[in-house]
Scaffold this active site. Structure first.
Site, PDB file in Angstrom:
ATOM      1  CG  ASN A   1       6.630  -0.316  -1.048  1.00 61.20           C
ATOM      2  OD1 ASN A   1       6.745  -0.619  -2.140  1.00 61.20           O
ATOM      3  ND2 ASN A   1       5.608  -0.525  -0.143  1.00 61.20           N
TER       4      ASN A   1
ATOM      5  CE1 TYR B   1       3.144  -6.187   4.664  1.00 59.13           C
ATOM      6  CE2 TYR B   1       4.296  -7.255   6.418  1.00 59.13           C
ATOM      7  CZ  TYR B   1       3.998  -7.025   4.865  1.00 59.13           C
ATOM      8  OH  TYR B   1       4.317  -8.159   4.126  1.00 59.13           O
ATOM      9  CD  GLU B   2      -1.536   1.620   8.538  1.00 56.63           C
ATOM     10  OE1 GLU B   2      -1.651   1.848   7.144  1.00 56.63           O
ATOM     11  OE2 GLU B   2      -1.368   2.507   9.255  1.00 56.63           O
TER      12      GLU B   2
ATOM     13  CE  LYS C   1      11.791  -8.264   4.434  1.00 61.49           C
ATOM     14  NZ  LYS C   1      11.370  -9.580   3.977  1.00 61.49           N
TER      15      LYS C   1
ATOM     16  CB  THR D   1      14.666  -7.156 -11.097  1.00 61.98           C
ATOM     17  OG1 THR D   1      14.292  -7.578  -9.846  1.00 61.98           O
ATOM     18  CG2 THR D   1      13.660  -6.243 -11.801  1.00 61.98           C
ATOM     19  CE  LYS D   2      16.204 -11.345  -5.779  1.00 61.31           C
ATOM     20  NZ  LYS D   2      15.499 -11.956  -4.517  1.00 61.31           N
TER      21      LYS D   2
ATOM     22  NE  ARG E   1       8.846 -12.091  -6.969  1.00 63.82           N
ATOM     23  CZ  ARG E   1       9.459 -12.244  -6.021  1.00 63.82           C
ATOM     24  NH1 ARG E   1      10.547 -12.804  -5.819  1.00 63.82           N
ATOM     25  NH2 ARG E   1       9.173 -11.451  -4.627  1.00 63.82           N
TER      26      ARG E   1
ATOM     27  CD  GLN F   1      -2.849   1.266   2.290  1.00 60.23           C
ATOM     28  OE1 GLN F   1      -3.556   2.182   2.458  1.00 60.23           O
ATOM     29  NE2 GLN F   1      -3.154   0.147   2.952  1.00 60.23           N
TER      30      GLN F   1
ATOM     31  N   GLY G   1      -7.840  19.317  20.498  1.00 58.53           N
ATOM     32  CA  GLY G   1      -7.387  20.778  20.289  1.00 58.53           C
ATOM     33  C   GLY G   1      -7.759  21.483  21.369  1.00 58.53           C
ATOM     34  N   GLY G   2      -8.163  22.778  21.052  1.00 55.05           N
ATOM     35  CA  GLY G   2      -8.723  23.935  21.989  1.00 55.05           C
ATOM     36  C   GLY G   2     -10.176  23.390  22.278  1.00 55.05           C
ATOM     37  CD  GLN G   3     -11.191  23.274  18.500  1.00 49.60           C
ATOM     38  OE1 GLN G   3     -11.186  22.025  18.411  1.00 49.60           O
ATOM     39  NE2 GLN G   3     -10.159  24.113  18.078  1.00 49.60           N
TER      40      GLN G   3
ATOM     41  CG  LEU H   1      12.219  -6.560 -15.565  1.00 53.26           C
ATOM     42  CD1 LEU H   1      12.241  -7.190 -16.985  1.00 53.26           C
ATOM     43  CD2 LEU H   1      12.458  -5.155 -15.391  1.00 53.26           C
TER      44      LEU H   1
ATOM     45  CG  ASP I   1       0.300   0.770   4.662  1.00 53.59           C
ATOM     46  OD1 ASP I   1       1.603   0.652   4.891  1.00 53.59           O
ATOM     47  OD2 ASP I   1      -0.264  -0.257   4.852  1.00 53.59           O
TER      48      ASP I   1
HETATM   49  N1  CAO Z   1      11.891  -9.811  -9.664  1.00 49.93           N
HETATM   50  C1  CAO Z   1      12.834 -10.359  -8.864  1.00 49.93           C
HETATM   51  N2  CAO Z   1      12.720 -10.421  -7.348  1.00 49.93           N
HETATM   52  C2  CAO Z   1      11.904  -9.301  -6.788  1.00 49.93           C
HETATM   53  C3  CAO Z   1      11.053  -8.587  -7.881  1.00 49.93           C
HETATM   54  C4  CAO Z   1      11.029  -8.683  -9.298  1.00 49.93           C
HETATM   55  N3  CAO Z   1      10.415  -7.897  -9.990  1.00 49.93           N
HETATM   56  N4  CAO Z   1      10.339  -7.615  -7.085  1.00 49.93           N
HETATM   57  C5  CAO Z   1      10.857  -8.084  -5.509  1.00 49.93           C
HETATM   58  N5  CAO Z   1      11.701  -8.769  -5.747  1.00 49.93           N
HETATM   59  C6  CAO Z   1      12.338  -9.583  -4.448  1.00 49.93           C
HETATM   60  C7  CAO Z   1      13.307  -8.597  -3.836  1.00 49.93           C
HETATM   61  O1  CAO Z   1      14.416  -8.383  -4.411  1.00 49.93           O
HETATM   62  C8  CAO Z   1      13.525  -9.309  -2.464  1.00 49.93           C
HETATM   63  O2  CAO Z   1      14.530 -10.422  -2.538  1.00 49.93           O
HETATM   64  P1  CAO Z   1      15.589 -10.567  -1.833  1.00 49.93           P
HETATM   65  O3  CAO Z   1      14.837 -10.306  -0.261  1.00 49.93           O
HETATM   66  O4  CAO Z   1      15.762 -11.841  -1.713  1.00 49.93           O
HETATM   67  O5  CAO Z   1      16.707  -9.647  -1.731  1.00 49.93           O
HETATM   68  C9  CAO Z   1      12.115 -10.056  -2.389  1.00 49.93           C
HETATM   69  O6  CAO Z   1      11.433 -10.105  -3.632  1.00 49.93           O
HETATM   70  C10 CAO Z   1      11.348  -9.724  -1.066  1.00 49.93           C
HETATM   71  O7  CAO Z   1      11.035  -8.240  -1.166  1.00 49.93           O
HETATM   72  P2  CAO Z   1      10.438  -7.517   0.309  1.00 49.93           P
HETATM   73  O8  CAO Z   1      11.472  -7.741   1.246  1.00 49.93           O
HETATM   74  O9  CAO Z   1      10.415  -6.038  -0.062  1.00 49.93           O
HETATM   75  O10 CAO Z   1       9.031  -8.338   0.338  1.00 49.93           O
HETATM   76  P3  CAO Z   1       8.569  -8.962   1.692  1.00 49.93           P
HETATM   77  O11 CAO Z   1       7.094  -9.588   1.171  1.00 49.93           O
HETATM   78  O12 CAO Z   1       9.333  -9.722   2.411  1.00 49.93           O
HETATM   79  O13 CAO Z   1       8.191  -7.757   2.663  1.00 49.93           O
HETATM   80  C11 CAO Z   1       7.387  -5.677   3.301  1.00 49.93           C
HETATM   81  C12 CAO Z   1       7.118  -6.985   2.568  1.00 49.93           C
HETATM   82  C13 CAO Z   1       6.255  -4.901   2.869  1.00 49.93           C
HETATM   83  C14 CAO Z   1       7.303  -5.857   4.731  1.00 49.93           C
HETATM   84  C15 CAO Z   1       8.643  -4.968   2.991  1.00 49.93           C
HETATM   85  O14 CAO Z   1       8.748  -4.850   1.594  1.00 49.93           O
HETATM   86  C16 CAO Z   1       8.832  -3.354   3.915  1.00 49.93           C
HETATM   87  O15 CAO Z   1       9.236  -3.664   4.909  1.00 49.93           O
HETATM   88  N6  CAO Z   1       8.862  -2.630   3.050  1.00 49.93           N
HETATM   89  C17 CAO Z   1       9.333  -1.343   3.318  1.00 49.93           C
HETATM   90  C18 CAO Z   1       8.069  -0.957   4.298  1.00 49.93           C
HETATM   91  C19 CAO Z   1       6.916  -0.624   3.686  1.00 49.93           C
HETATM   92  O16 CAO Z   1       6.705  -0.170   2.564  1.00 49.93           O
HETATM   93  N7  CAO Z   1       5.878  -1.381   4.105  1.00 49.93           N
HETATM   94  C20 CAO Z   1       4.574  -1.115   3.927  1.00 49.93           C
HETATM   95  C21 CAO Z   1       3.960  -1.855   3.191  1.00 49.93           C
HETATM   96  S1  CAO Z   1       2.322  -1.533   3.014  1.00 49.93           S
HETATM   97  O17 CAO Z   1       1.801  -2.403   4.235  1.00 49.93           O
END
Ligand code: CAO
Length: 416
Positions: free
Chosen positions: A96, A139-140, A137, A74-75, A38, A17, A248-250, A72, A169
């Protein structure tokens, strides 16, 4: 008519998000936002909480309108090559991922700058760089707790409470959008790109600044006069949860209206603002309170504020929330009905203003989404459906100069 951000190309490396809310906003205003996902899977929200089999979930469609989708991997070496070309041709890259993921992919900030010195790299992380928790890492609700919102939300006799509003988020995404637009503006002056970073903790705290204000007042005075704990309750040394107090003040509170026994949202929010005291007394049929020194100042009212609210509730007992507002608005009293999501979905004013919009999606059918809350006199924001996974892959590759044979080869190699 051309859109304000037309010509700005954005690599949208975001998911869930926080990031998607930011890039969606920029897409509404005309940027070409290419969502990189991905192959085979895409953004996890495409399949989270689906209500129509095999169609993208509302969680995805409501945060990714007006974008293009490129799959794509990207790995892979070929995927990295495509991303490299895309970076050279783009203005902004938004991500993100979890901490360090972009570096591990081989796209460090240094490398991105080598490829494109004008690039603006915009990132959301849970905590800011150098923070003791920077590796986490997030989340919200984690952010709401770390940013001070949860400890100050809820009732004093209950636990810390998170808000339904996406303070961690979407709010962080809005902060990032401001950062990106600022960097784009600076680039028009110095021609240089830069890194823009926003943490979810910081963005939550930015919305909780009045609570940090209160902590300092509490440290100095030992009490907070606008909280329900004053003057009859107790204060500790931390800002307490104040229920539905105004903050606030109200002084204000959520008050019951006719039907509250069966309708969970038969309430209004009522604010007793200083200058509105006389009109409030007139509306409630209590003109004698206007000059009564036991009532006519905020200080005098504070120790009996809940008695006053109880009296207003007795006045509201035979009025629906809408009937009550129709009376109170004539007296210029700040108040509003507590609206359910069902009422919001069907509200003619919100439909008319384009804040609630119906969108047609090829697989999901018609659905409602929240349109632009920002209204312009000279920009029309049109909301279009979110893209299917990989819908624009071939188109984006062709834009990058790939031939049909090369595109087929990328598909065969499972790089796209
Ligand atoms: N091709 C190949 N690999 C990809 C890719 C693509 N197109 N897109 C993502 N990936 C890979 C990443 O490179 C990563 O690989 P490694 O960990 O092996 O280096 C892997 O996918 C996982 O990515 P991630 O860590 O972002 O995903 P997650 O599901 O484990 O975590 C989240 C999710 C949201 C907790 C984490 O991304 C995070 O903390 N983000 C920053 C804070 C944030 O924005 N949180 C809010 C999310 S909304 O609630």
């Amino acid at each position: 008519m051309s859109k304000p951000l037309e010509g700005i190309k954005i690599i949208d490396f975001t998911h869930v998000q926080a990031g998607p809310a930011c890039t969606q906003l920029l897409a509404w205003f005309g940027a070409d936002v290419i969502k990189v996902e991905r192959p085979g899977a895409g953004d996890v929200t495409r399949s989270q909480l689906r209500h129509v089999k095999d169609a993208d979930a509302l969680y995805f469609t409501m945060l990714n309108s007006n974008k293009r989708s490129l799959t794509l991997d990207t790995k892979t070496a070929q995927g990295k090559e495509v991303l490299t070309k895309l970076i050279k041709e783009s203005d902004v890259m938004v991500e993100n991922f979890g901490p360090g993921a972009l570096d591990r992919m081989g796209f460090t900030w240094e490398h991105i700058q080598e490829l494109n010195p004008g690039m603006i790299l915009a990132s959301v992380k849970g905590f800011s760089e150098g923070h003791a928790y920077e590796d986490l890492k997030v989340y919200e609700n984690v952010a709401q707790c770390a940013g001070g919102a949860a400890s100050t939300t809820g009732f004093w006799d209950g636990p810390p409470t998170v808000s339904a509003a996406a303070l961690g988020d979407s709010n962080t995404g809005m902060h990032l959008a401001i950062g990106i637009l600022t960097a784009l503006h600076q680039k028009t002056k110095n021609g240089k790109g830069q890194k823009v970073a926003v943490s979810m903790q910081d963005s939550v705290l930015n919305l909780c600044r009045v609570k940090l204000r209160d902590q300092q007042r509490l440290d100095a005075l030992g009490y907070l006069e606008e909280y329900p704990q004053y003057p009859h309750g107790e204060f500790s040394d931390v800002v307490p949860r104040g229920g539905n107090a105004g903050g606030g003040g109200q002084p204000g509170w959520v008050l019951k209206c006719k039907g509250w026994e069966t309708d969970p949202n038969a309430y209004i929010y009522f604010t007793i603002q200083g200058h509105a005291w006389a009109p409030i007394c007139k509306a409630l049929g209590k003109p004698e309170w206007i000059e009564d020194t036991a009532y006519n100042t905020a200080e005098a009212r504070q120790d009996k504020i809940f008695d006053i609210f109880a009296f207003i509730e007795s006045w509201l007992a035979d009025k629906t929330k809408f009937e009550a507002i129709d009376i109170l608005r004539k007296f210029d009293i700040p108040c509003a009905p507590v609206l359910s999501m069902k009422e919001i979905a069907n509200d003619p004013s919100l439909r008319k203003s384009g804040t609630v919009v119906e969108v047609d999606h090829p697989k999901l059918g018609k659905y409602l989404t929240v349109g632009s809350p920002i209204k312009f006199s000279d920009v029309t924001v049109e909301i279009t459906a979110s893209p299917l996974l990989g819908q624009h892959t071939n188109e984006v590759l062709a834009d990058l100069g790939y031939s049909q044979e090369e595109i087929v080869a990328l598909h065969d190699a499972k790089a796209v």
